[in-house]
Structures are given as C-alpha cells and as structure tokens.
Write a protein that holds these residues in place. Structure first.
Motif, PDB file in Angstrom:
ATOM      1  N   THR A 192      -4.126  37.195  26.465  1.00 16.97           N
ATOM      2  CA  THR A 192      -4.315  35.697  26.596  1.00 16.97           C
ATOM      3  C   THR A 192      -5.262  35.419  25.442  1.00 16.97           C
ATOM      4  O   THR A 192      -6.073  35.969  24.915  1.00 16.97           O
ATOM      5  CB  THR A 192      -5.259  35.420  27.877  1.00 16.97           C
ATOM      6  N   HIS A 210      -6.876  30.104  34.433  1.00 17.12           N
ATOM      7  CA  HIS A 210      -6.556  31.162  33.322  1.00 17.12           C
ATOM      8  C   HIS A 210      -6.225  30.437  31.866  1.00 17.12           C
ATOM      9  O   HIS A 210      -5.682  29.327  31.974  1.00 17.12           O
ATOM     10  CB  HIS A 210      -5.620  32.188  33.417  1.00 17.12           C
ATOM     11  N   SER A 211      -6.314  31.266  30.884  1.00 18.17           N
ATOM     12  CA  SER A 211      -5.790  30.826  29.457  1.00 18.17           C
ATOM     13  C   SER A 211      -4.558  29.843  29.453  1.00 18.17           C
ATOM     14  O   SER A 211      -3.817  30.308  30.500  1.00 18.17           O
ATOM     15  CB  SER A 211      -6.022  31.731  28.621  1.00 18.17           C
ATOM     16  N   GLY A 270      -0.656  32.578  25.714  1.00 17.10           N
ATOM     17  CA  GLY A 270      -0.492  33.990  26.006  1.00 17.10           C
ATOM     18  C   GLY A 270       0.513  34.583  25.034  1.00 17.10           C
ATOM     19  O   GLY A 270       1.661  34.134  24.787  1.00 17.10           O
TER      20      GLY A 270
END
Length: 163
Positions: free
Chosen positions: A55, A124-125, A128
């Motif tokens: 990430t 989350h990010s 990726g």
C-alpha cells in the motif's frame, strides 16, 4: 534625516536580516525534503512470495511521481502496476493483474496524491503497488520524485510469510 545611524550600520542590519531570512528558508526546505513523504507498507504476498502488494500513501505537500520499481536490490520485476481503489474496498493479490472490479494501471502513469497516508484517510490506502516476479521477492525498492528531488523507499518482505 539620519537618526544617529550611519549608512554602514543600516546596510549591516539589512544584510543581517537578509541572511537570517535565507537561513530560515533553508531550514524549512531541509525539513521538507529530508523527511521522505512516501508511505509504503507491505499488505501481503502470494504463497511463493513471487507476487506482492504494497500500500502507498503520501504524507507530503505535493503529489509523488513513481519513477522505478526494483526487487531484491537491483532486479526489475516481471510486472509492476498500481491498483487504484476509489471505493475503499481494498486490493487483490494477483499474478495476472486481470481481475474484474479492480483497476490496474501502469505505475508511472499514476501520481500518488497528497493526503493519502494512513494518518490522513479513514479507510485503507487508495493506492496498492502490485508486483510480480519470476523469483522470490525479498525486498522492493520504490524510486520516486517529490518536490523535484529523487528518493528511494525500501520495503522488506523477508519475514512476512512463515516457512
């Protein structure tokens, strides 16, 4: 109207002020450029460690441009692409990079936007980095540009999987 100061004294004061401002600007730029702004965290690998997802986030003030990806020091990966998650649903660990509902792009065509580090997002990010190699991956080096300066971020994969 000279209030007791000669032209030389005024010049010295102005020069001192100018030097002080230059030093302050230099210190600010030093702290901005010394702290790498790319956040890279290993998300997972395939069972054989020939596929990995890392990430990416940006804690800086300007977008980050990815320049090159290296594995195990100096080797080029077989494939390296960026997954962009607009919905926050996460990333897939894949060796084909052809899964439906996942958006894979060339890593050098995507800029990592500011405000995408883990301290800045609730989920989350958004980015990726997916990497595939024909050999086991032990480390990934991400070479990137931030504020015109080139940086390297190293991610270790050595002890991620129990053998």
């Amino acid at each position: 109207m000279n209030l007791g100061q000669s032209n030389g004294e005024i010049l010295v004061k102005k020069l001192g002020l100018l030097i002080g401002v230059i030093i302050i600007i230099g210190i600010v730029f030093y702290f901005i450029l010394v702290q790498p702004k790319l956040e890279a965290i290993l998300l997972g690998t395939g069972l054989d460690q020939k596929v990995a997802v890392i990430t990416l986030g940006n804690n800086g003030y300007q977008d980050i441009e990815l320049l090159d990806i290296r594995i195990n020091g100096t080797d080029e990966p077989e494939l390296a692409k960026i997954q962009v998650s607009e919905t926050g649903k996460g990333f897939v660990i894949s060796d084909t990079f052809a899964e439906e509902d996942y958006n894979f792009k060339e890593y050098n065509s995507v800029k990592i936007e500011t405000g995408t580090g883990t301290k800045d997002v609730e989920y989350h990010s958004r980015y990726g980095l997916s990497i595939k190699s024909d050999v086991e991956i032990y480390s990934v080096t991400i070479i990137y540009k931030y504020l015109g300066k080139v940086f390297e971020e190293n991610v270790s994969i050595n002890n991620f999987m129990e053998k």
